[in-house]
Design a protein around this motif. Structure first.
Motif, PDB file in Angstrom:
ATOM      1  N   LYS B  58      14.754  44.596 -44.418  1.00  0.00           N
ATOM      2  CA  LYS B  58      15.972  43.851 -44.739  1.00  0.00           C
ATOM      3  C   LYS B  58      17.154  44.485 -44.024  1.00  0.00           C
ATOM      4  N   GLY B  59      18.008  43.627 -43.494  1.00  0.00           N
ATOM      5  CA  GLY B  59      19.163  44.113 -42.765  1.00  0.00           C
ATOM      6  C   GLY B  59      20.463  43.621 -43.373  1.00  0.00           C
ATOM      7  N   ILE B  60      21.485  43.684 -42.558  1.00  0.00           N
ATOM      8  CA  ILE B  60      22.797  43.256 -43.038  1.00  0.00           C
ATOM      9  C   ILE B  60      22.949  41.743 -42.912  1.00  0.00           C
ATOM     10  N   ASN B  61      23.924  41.207 -43.632  1.00  0.00           N
ATOM     11  CA  ASN B  61      24.279  39.785 -43.534  1.00  0.00           C
ATOM     12  C   ASN B  61      23.126  38.838 -43.849  1.00  0.00           C
ATOM     13  N   GLY B  62      22.187  39.268 -44.680  1.00  0.00           N
ATOM     14  CA  GLY B  62      21.099  38.401 -45.122  1.00  0.00           C
ATOM     15  C   GLY B  62      19.934  38.268 -44.159  1.00  0.00           C
ATOM     16  N   PHE B  63      19.954  38.990 -43.055  1.00  0.00           N
ATOM     17  CA  PHE B  63      18.851  38.937 -42.106  1.00  0.00           C
ATOM     18  C   PHE B  63      17.700  39.838 -42.546  1.00  0.00           C
ATOM     19  N   GLU B  64      16.496  39.449 -42.172  1.00  0.00           N
ATOM     20  CA  GLU B  64      15.333  40.290 -42.366  1.00  0.00           C
ATOM     21  C   GLU B  64      14.324  40.026 -41.250  1.00  0.00           C
ATOM     22  N   ALA B  65      13.403  40.970 -41.081  1.00  0.00           N
ATOM     23  CA  ALA B  65      12.387  40.846 -40.042  1.00  0.00           C
ATOM     24  C   ALA B  65      11.087  41.435 -40.562  1.00  0.00           C
ATOM     25  N   GLU B  66       9.972  40.874 -40.086  1.00  0.00           N
ATOM     26  CA  GLU B  66       8.671  41.343 -40.519  1.00  0.00           C
ATOM     27  C   GLU B  66       7.893  41.880 -39.325  1.00  0.00           C
ATOM     28  N   PHE B  67       7.438  43.104 -39.445  1.00  0.00           N
ATOM     29  CA  PHE B  67       6.627  43.732 -38.418  1.00  0.00           C
ATOM     30  C   PHE B  67       5.169  43.308 -38.625  1.00  0.00           C
ATOM     31  N   LYS B  68       4.589  42.651 -37.624  1.00  0.00           N
ATOM     32  CA  LYS B  68       3.188  42.236 -37.695  1.00  0.00           C
ATOM     33  C   LYS B  68       2.444  42.858 -36.524  1.00  0.00           C
ATOM     34  N   LYS B  69       1.731  43.937 -36.829  1.00  0.00           N
ATOM     35  CA  LYS B  69       1.058  44.679 -35.766  1.00  0.00           C
ATOM     36  C   LYS B  69      -0.023  43.836 -35.097  1.00  0.00           C
ATOM     37  N   SER B  70      -0.770  43.057 -35.904  1.00  0.00           N
ATOM     38  CA  SER B  70      -1.860  42.267 -35.345  1.00  0.00           C
ATOM     39  C   SER B  70      -1.359  41.210 -34.364  1.00  0.00           C
ATOM     40  N   GLU B  71      -0.135  40.756 -34.557  1.00  0.00           N
ATOM     41  CA  GLU B  71       0.448  39.747 -33.679  1.00  0.00           C
ATOM     42  C   GLU B  71       1.453  40.355 -32.707  1.00  0.00           C
ATOM     43  N   THR B  72       1.665  41.635 -32.799  1.00  0.00           N
ATOM     44  CA  THR B  72       2.684  42.356 -32.014  1.00  0.00           C
ATOM     45  C   THR B  72       4.002  41.585 -32.014  1.00  0.00           C
ATOM     46  N   SER B  73       4.428  41.213 -33.218  1.00  0.00           N
ATOM     47  CA  SER B  73       5.657  40.437 -33.339  1.00  0.00           C
ATOM     48  C   SER B  73       6.630  41.108 -34.301  1.00  0.00           C
ATOM     49  N   PHE B  74       7.879  40.761 -34.138  1.00  0.00           N
ATOM     50  CA  PHE B  74       8.953  41.289 -35.002  1.00  0.00           C
ATOM     51  C   PHE B  74      10.032  40.217 -35.054  1.00  0.00           C
ATOM     52  N   HIS B  75       9.722  39.109 -35.686  1.00  0.00           N
ATOM     53  CA  HIS B  75      10.637  37.966 -35.720  1.00  0.00           C
ATOM     54  C   HIS B  75      11.771  38.182 -36.716  1.00  0.00           C
ATOM     55  N   LEU B  76      12.926  37.699 -36.374  1.00  0.00           N
ATOM     56  CA  LEU B  76      14.130  37.817 -37.208  1.00  0.00           C
ATOM     57  C   LEU B  76      14.365  36.497 -37.938  1.00  0.00           C
ATOM     58  N   THR B  77      14.638  36.582 -39.238  1.00  0.00           N
ATOM     59  CA  THR B  77      14.862  35.370 -40.023  1.00  0.00           C
ATOM     60  C   THR B  77      16.069  35.523 -40.924  1.00  0.00           C
TER      61      THR B  77
END
Lengths: 113, 112
Positions: B58-77
């Motif tokens: 969880k970050g500032i201003n309501g943003f969050e991101a999920e680390f998915k190692k199997s997909e090598t992704s780090f999408h911001l939502t």
């Protein structure tokens, strides 16, 4: 608590000249990194200074050099300026214990004519 | 070697709708991953970071991101976009040797 500060904010130079940009890190930080951000692109890592030595370097020519002072502030020097050196130059600071977490200054915008 | 790819150069959403900014990474090491935001004529601000702790960050201003190692992704939502979220967003990977690699950026537009 002052954050990362940079000077000057803007600078205009001509081809072949030399330029020096300055950065003061956030209080408590001892590591300084420099980045070049061309218009419309992401920042590119130039180099990182810690304990007054260059520790890491990106793919930039030797025309780009730097220095770190005992108070942790830093300078970026660029010699023999080219038109392509026009960019926003960003300084980031971090602590030795958490080098990967960087805090950025507002940048110096350099225009080479 | 490390690299980061932001899959969209531009994203446009309506105010109040969800935001998704996509990022894939490649790293030979256990990476640290970050999202930064850059508003026009301003410096980069750290939104959030992943450094091998909880995979949902969880970050500032309501943003969050999920680390998915199997997909090598780090999408911001973000669940609901605000006009003030309009800016350039950068996904960043940092790892062995502490070299830091920025993505090319995603410009977020928010429509009223």
């Amino acid at each position: 608590d002052a954050g990362v500060t940079q000077s000057p904010t803007h600078l205009i130079k001509t081809r072949g000249q030399q330029v020096t940009l300055r950065c003061s890190p956030k209080s408590g930080h001892d590591t300084v990194s420099w980045y070049q951000q061309a218009l419309g692109q992401g920042p590119q890592f130039i180099f990182q200074y810690y304990e007054e030595e260059e520790r890491q370097r990106g793919n930039f020519p030797d025309r780009f050099s730097g220095h770190q002072f005992p108070n942790y502030s830093s300078e970026l020097n660029v010699n023999a300026l080219l038109l392509g050196d026009s960019a926003l130059y960003l300084c980031a600071s971090s602590s030795a214990l958490r080098k990967e977490t960087q805090y950025f200054g507002p940048g110096t915008r350099l225009l080479v004519l | 070697a490390q690299s980061v790819t932001q899959l969209d150069s531009h994203v446009s959403v309506s105010e109040g709708t969800p935001v998704l900014l996509r990022c894939n990474y490649s790293s030979s090491y256990s990476p640290s991953l970050f999202w930064y935001v850059q508003h026009p004529n301003k410096g980069l601000q750290l939104l959030l970071k992943y450094t091998s702790a909880a995979t949902l960050v969880k970050g500032i201003n309501g943003f969050e991101a999920e680390f998915k190692k199997s997909e090598t992704s780090f999408h911001l939502t973000k669940p609901s976009a605000h006009m003030s979220d309009a800016a350039e967003y950068f996904c960043v990977v940092s790892g062995g040797g502490f070299k830091t690699i920025f993505g090319a950026g995603t410009r977020l537009f928010v429509k009223a």
